[in-house]
Enzyme design. Structure first.
Site, PDB file in Angstrom:
ATOM      1  N   SER A 127       1.119  -0.863   0.365  1.00  7.52           N
ATOM      2  CA  SER A 127       0.014  -0.186  -0.203  1.00  7.52           C
ATOM      3  C   SER A 127       1.184   1.117  -0.084  1.00  7.52           C
ATOM      4  O   SER A 127       1.940   1.142   0.591  1.00  7.52           O
ATOM      5  CB  SER A 127      -1.046   0.181   1.271  1.00  7.52           C
ATOM      6  OG  SER A 127      -1.486   1.350   1.577  1.00  7.52           O
ATOM      7  N   TYR A 136      -1.012  -1.665  10.704  1.00  8.04           N
ATOM      8  CA  TYR A 136      -1.497  -1.188   8.857  1.00  8.04           C
ATOM      9  C   TYR A 136      -0.322  -0.598   7.633  1.00  8.04           C
ATOM     10  O   TYR A 136       0.135  -1.406   7.283  1.00  8.04           O
ATOM     11  CB  TYR A 136      -2.575  -0.680   8.328  1.00  8.04           C
ATOM     12  CG  TYR A 136      -3.154  -0.825   7.261  1.00  8.04           C
ATOM     13  CD1 TYR A 136      -3.705  -2.322   6.885  1.00  8.04           C
ATOM     14  CD2 TYR A 136      -2.564  -0.224   6.460  1.00  8.04           C
ATOM     15  CE1 TYR A 136      -3.729  -2.134   5.429  1.00  8.04           C
ATOM     16  CE2 TYR A 136      -3.078   0.109   4.904  1.00  8.04           C
ATOM     17  CZ  TYR A 136      -3.445  -1.157   4.618  1.00  8.04           C
ATOM     18  OH  TYR A 136      -4.261  -1.331   3.236  1.00  8.04           O
TER      19      TYR A 136
END
Ligand SMILES: NC(=O)c1ccc[n+]([C@@H]2O[C@H](COP(=O)([O-])OP(=O)(O)OC[C@H]3O[C@@H](n4cnc5c(N)ncnc54)[C@H](OP(=O)(O)O)[C@@H]3O)[C@@H](O)[C@H]2O)c1
Length: 265
Positions: A145, A159
């Site tokens: 990401s 995350y």
């Protein structure tokens, strides 16, 4: 060569029941790959694989399992062995966002999050790489990401950290396996329309963000397909995401962190 009777290559996609994984499965099937789909929702996988086989005349197989459990990678690998399947392309895509601050979640939640986001992808790479090296071909696409490069913020604590680790891991694997002719790449999408922000409960917060910041899952899947055939360790899909990445590199971290803080407020 895959284990199927015809000599179609085989792609293994985790998180193939929705979003980017579903789009990847559609795309690879349309390119005449056999597909092996993994996620928890068995009914979705069953109907989706049926649709893919029928539409594209390929073999679509699936295995329903929870990849946040430490025993799951091995169960999945046993499935491949039992069915005598050789994976040509591995796509580690399954994931979700754990939005609350670190101590507002149980350690059990964080531990299974880490298992899904890091341990499982690493174990699958570890298990499947030797055969790819021996064959002298194969691709691994780890879906990371842009968050792995973004400045740190409160919430989603592990995350961004897990995505940053996945990027570093992929960069090292890329260097270790270049000489064997393998393509190993971390793809770093930015905001993407999928079920992701419904699952992590952030949809309402994000719905007023400008449309140009978003890509569709199909656009990300197209970028992944290209990246899987390129000789690059990292790929950032979309011009806007590339611009954000560059801006973040140019700004001193103190400044980018302040901007992010203001956005959070
Ligand atoms: N959407 C974004 O804005 C965005 C941005 C950057 C990166 N990403 C990354 O892209 C990847 C795909 O996300 P997405 O946007 O496509 O989200 P999504 O639409 O919510 O899809 C997530 C997929 O992962 C599977 N999954 C979740 N937990 C699982 C578990 N414990 N075991 C097995 N499968 C599991 C889900 O299937 P089941 O529920 O059936 O298990 C689903 O197929 C993730 O790694 C995410 O971090 C997304």
């Amino acid at each position: 060569m895959s284990g199927s009777e015809e000599t179609r290559p085989l792609v293994l996609i985790t998180g193939a029941s929705a979003g980017i994984g579903e789009a990847l499965a559609q795309l690879y099937a349309s390119k005449k790959y056999d597909v092996f789909l993994v996620a928890r929702r068995e009914e979705k996988l069953a109907s989706f694989s049926k649709q893919l086989s029928k539409t594209h005349s390929i073999n679509a197989m699936y295995f329903a399992c929870d990849l946040s459990k430490p025993e799951s990678p091995n169960l999945l690998l046993n499935q491949l062995r039992d069915r005598k399947l050789h994976v040509d392309v591995l796509i580690n895509n399954a994931g979700f966002g754990l939005a609350p601050e670190f101590t507002n979640t149980s350690w059990a939640e964080q531990a299974s999050f880490l298992q899904l986001m890091l341990n499982t992808p690493c174990e699958l790479c570890h298990a499947l790489l030797p055969a790819m090296r021996k064959q002298g071909h194969g691709s691994i696409i780890n879906i990371a990401s842009l968050a792995g490069y973004a400045p740190p913020g409160p919430g989603h604590t592990l995350y961004a950290a897990s995505k940053a680790a996945l990027i570093k891991f992929t960069q090292s694997l890329y260097l270790e396996n270049k000489k064997y002719g393998l393509n190993i790449v971390a793809v770093c999408p930015g905001l993407t329309y999928s079920e992701f922000h419904d699952v992590n409960g952030q949809r309402d917060k994000l719905q007023n963000l400008p449309k140009f910041l978003w890509q569709t899952s199909d656009q990300v899947a197209q970028a992944c397909f290209k990246a899987g055939n390129s000789k690059r360790a990292v790929h950032i899909p979309g011009l806007v995401n590339k611009a954000l990445y560059t801006l973040n590199k140019l700004l001193p971290q103190r400044v980018s962190t302040q901007i992010l803080k203001a956005r959070h407020r």
